[in-house]
Each structure stands twice: as structure tokens, then as C-alpha cells.
Design a protein around this motif. Structure first.
Motif, PDB file in Angstrom:
ATOM      1  N   THR A   1       3.652   5.745  -5.793  1.00 26.34           N
ATOM      2  CA  THR A   1       3.363   5.883  -7.214  1.00 26.34           C
ATOM      3  C   THR A   1       2.375   7.017  -7.460  1.00 26.34           C
ATOM      4  O   THR A   1       2.532   7.792  -8.406  1.00 26.34           O
ATOM      5  CB  THR A   1       2.802   4.558  -7.771  1.00 26.34           C
ATOM      6  OG1 THR A   1       3.744   3.528  -7.506  1.00 26.34           O
ATOM      7  CG2 THR A   1       2.545   4.657  -9.251  1.00 26.34           C
ATOM      8  N   VAL A   2       1.376   7.141  -6.607  1.00 23.94           N
ATOM      9  CA  VAL A   2       0.407   8.232  -6.743  1.00 23.94           C
ATOM     10  C   VAL A   2       1.098   9.582  -6.592  1.00 23.94           C
ATOM     11  O   VAL A   2       0.841  10.508  -7.373  1.00 23.94           O
ATOM     12  CB  VAL A   2      -0.743   8.066  -5.720  1.00 23.94           C
ATOM     13  CG1 VAL A   2      -1.583   9.313  -5.640  1.00 23.94           C
ATOM     14  CG2 VAL A   2      -1.602   6.867  -6.083  1.00 23.94           C
ATOM     15  N   PHE A   3       1.996   9.708  -5.616  1.00 21.20           N
ATOM     16  CA  PHE A   3       2.741  10.958  -5.442  1.00 21.20           C
ATOM     17  C   PHE A   3       3.543  11.276  -6.694  1.00 21.20           C
ATOM     18  O   PHE A   3       3.587  12.424  -7.139  1.00 21.20           O
ATOM     19  CB  PHE A   3       3.676  10.875  -4.235  1.00 21.20           C
ATOM     20  CG  PHE A   3       3.063  11.368  -2.968  1.00 21.20           C
ATOM     21  CD1 PHE A   3       3.146  12.693  -2.615  1.00 21.20           C
ATOM     22  CD2 PHE A   3       2.405  10.500  -2.114  1.00 21.20           C
ATOM     23  CE1 PHE A   3       2.600  13.157  -1.445  1.00 21.20           C
ATOM     24  CE2 PHE A   3       1.848  10.941  -0.949  1.00 21.20           C
ATOM     25  CZ  PHE A   3       1.938  12.280  -0.608  1.00 21.20           C
ATOM     26  N   ARG A   4       4.195  10.273  -7.261  1.00 25.05           N
ATOM     27  CA  ARG A   4       4.989  10.512  -8.478  1.00 25.05           C
ATOM     28  C   ARG A   4       4.091  10.929  -9.644  1.00 25.05           C
ATOM     29  O   ARG A   4       4.433  11.835 -10.401  1.00 25.05           O
ATOM     30  CB  ARG A   4       5.773   9.265  -8.857  1.00 25.05           C
ATOM     31  CG  ARG A   4       6.944   9.021  -7.971  1.00 25.05           C
ATOM     32  CD  ARG A   4       7.875   7.988  -8.576  1.00 25.05           C
ATOM     33  NE  ARG A   4       8.866   7.596  -7.611  1.00 25.05           N
ATOM     34  CZ  ARG A   4       9.958   8.287  -7.350  1.00 25.05           C
ATOM     35  NH1 ARG A   4      10.177   9.400  -7.991  1.00 25.05           N
ATOM     36  NH2 ARG A   4      10.832   7.879  -6.454  1.00 25.05           N
TER      37      ARG A   4
ATOM     38  N   HIS B   1       2.976  14.447  -9.252  1.00 29.02           N
ATOM     39  CA  HIS B   1       4.096  15.345  -9.552  1.00 29.02           C
ATOM     40  C   HIS B   1       4.242  15.519 -11.054  1.00 29.02           C
ATOM     41  O   HIS B   1       4.443  16.625 -11.541  1.00 29.02           O
ATOM     42  CB  HIS B   1       5.373  14.812  -8.924  1.00 29.02           C
ATOM     43  CG  HIS B   1       6.593  15.563  -9.293  1.00 29.02           C
ATOM     44  ND1 HIS B   1       6.822  16.846  -8.879  1.00 29.02           N
ATOM     45  CD2 HIS B   1       7.644  15.227 -10.094  1.00 29.02           C
ATOM     46  CE1 HIS B   1       7.961  17.264  -9.383  1.00 29.02           C
ATOM     47  NE2 HIS B   1       8.483  16.295 -10.111  1.00 29.02           N
ATOM     48  N   ILE B   2       4.163  14.420 -11.811  1.00 28.56           N
ATOM     49  CA  ILE B   2       4.287  14.485 -13.265  1.00 28.56           C
ATOM     50  C   ILE B   2       3.127  15.276 -13.851  1.00 28.56           C
ATOM     51  O   ILE B   2       3.309  16.110 -14.736  1.00 28.56           O
ATOM     52  CB  ILE B   2       4.354  13.062 -13.863  1.00 28.56           C
ATOM     53  CG1 ILE B   2       5.670  12.406 -13.492  1.00 28.56           C
ATOM     54  CG2 ILE B   2       4.197  13.092 -15.385  1.00 28.56           C
ATOM     55  CD1 ILE B   2       5.733  10.924 -13.837  1.00 28.56           C
ATOM     56  N   GLY B   3       1.908  15.042 -13.343  1.00 25.93           N
ATOM     57  CA  GLY B   3       0.744  15.781 -13.827  1.00 25.93           C
ATOM     58  C   GLY B   3       0.849  17.255 -13.546  1.00 25.93           C
ATOM     59  O   GLY B   3       0.432  18.096 -14.348  1.00 25.93           O
TER      60      GLY B   3
ATOM     61  N   ASN C   1       0.825  -1.214   0.000  1.00 30.24           N
ATOM     62  CA  ASN C   1       0.000   0.000   0.000  1.00 30.24           C
ATOM     63  C   ASN C   1       0.857   1.261   0.000  1.00 30.24           C
ATOM     64  O   ASN C   1       0.510   2.253  -0.647  1.00 30.24           O
ATOM     65  CB  ASN C   1      -0.939   0.007   1.210  1.00 30.24           C
ATOM     66  CG  ASN C   1      -2.083  -0.949   1.040  1.00 30.24           C
ATOM     67  OD1 ASN C   1      -2.565  -1.158  -0.057  1.00 30.24           O
ATOM     68  ND2 ASN C   1      -2.514  -1.555   2.137  1.00 30.24           N
ATOM     69  N   ILE C   2       1.967   1.238   0.706  1.00 35.18           N
ATOM     70  CA  ILE C   2       2.867   2.396   0.710  1.00 35.18           C
ATOM     71  C   ILE C   2       3.479   2.580  -0.670  1.00 35.18           C
ATOM     72  O   ILE C   2       3.644   3.710  -1.141  1.00 35.18           O
ATOM     73  CB  ILE C   2       3.943   2.246   1.799  1.00 35.18           C
ATOM     74  CG1 ILE C   2       3.298   2.231   3.185  1.00 35.18           C
ATOM     75  CG2 ILE C   2       4.951   3.379   1.723  1.00 35.18           C
ATOM     76  CD1 ILE C   2       4.235   1.839   4.312  1.00 35.18           C
TER      77      ILE C   2
END
Length: 70
Positions: A58-61, A64-66, A52-53
Motif C-alpha cells: 500500500t505504501v508503494f502504491r 506512486h500516486i503521490g 506487514n507486506i
């Protein structure tokens, strides 16, 4: 290096740490495979938490890209 990427890297290290703790606990307690074995259940919890971490990292990355593309 901005804060979003730093947060994603920190989460990734936390995930690896959690997964390694889970594997170590699992390796030493797999022989007594029953639901009353607290360390075995804790190791499974560490493994699930690590995954889960990783997902959060991955969501944070991706956020960031978006944010950079806008």
C-alpha cells in the motif's frame, strides 16, 4: 507499467502467498495450541508477515500516486 506499480503488485502477491501458507499451517497445527509448537508459531509469523507486506504494498502504491500528482 512502471517499476513502482510492478513492485507493489509483486509485494501484494508475496503477501497473499505468505498469508495462505500461514492459514494452511495454522489449520493443521491449531489443535496443539502451545508455545512449544514450532509450526503453529511459524504459521502465526507468516500471517503477521503477510499483513506487514500488504502494508508495504500500500505504501508503494501511495508513493506512486503521490509521484504522479507532482
Amino acid at each position: 507499467m512502471n517499476h513502482d506499480k510492478k513492485a507493489a503488485d509483486t509485494l501484494r502477491w508475496m503477501a497473499w502467498t505468505s498469508i495462505m501458507i500461514g492459514f494452511v499451517l495454522f489449520a493443521f497445527n491449531v489443535t496443539d495450541f502451545r508455545s512449544e509448537n514450532f509450526l503453529l508459531m511459524m504459521s502465526i509469523g507468516f500471517l503477521i508477515a503477510g499483513m506487514n507486506i500488504f502494508l508495504l504494498s500500500t505504501v508503494f502504491r501511495l508513493l506512486h500516486i503521490g509521484k504522479q500528482e507532482v
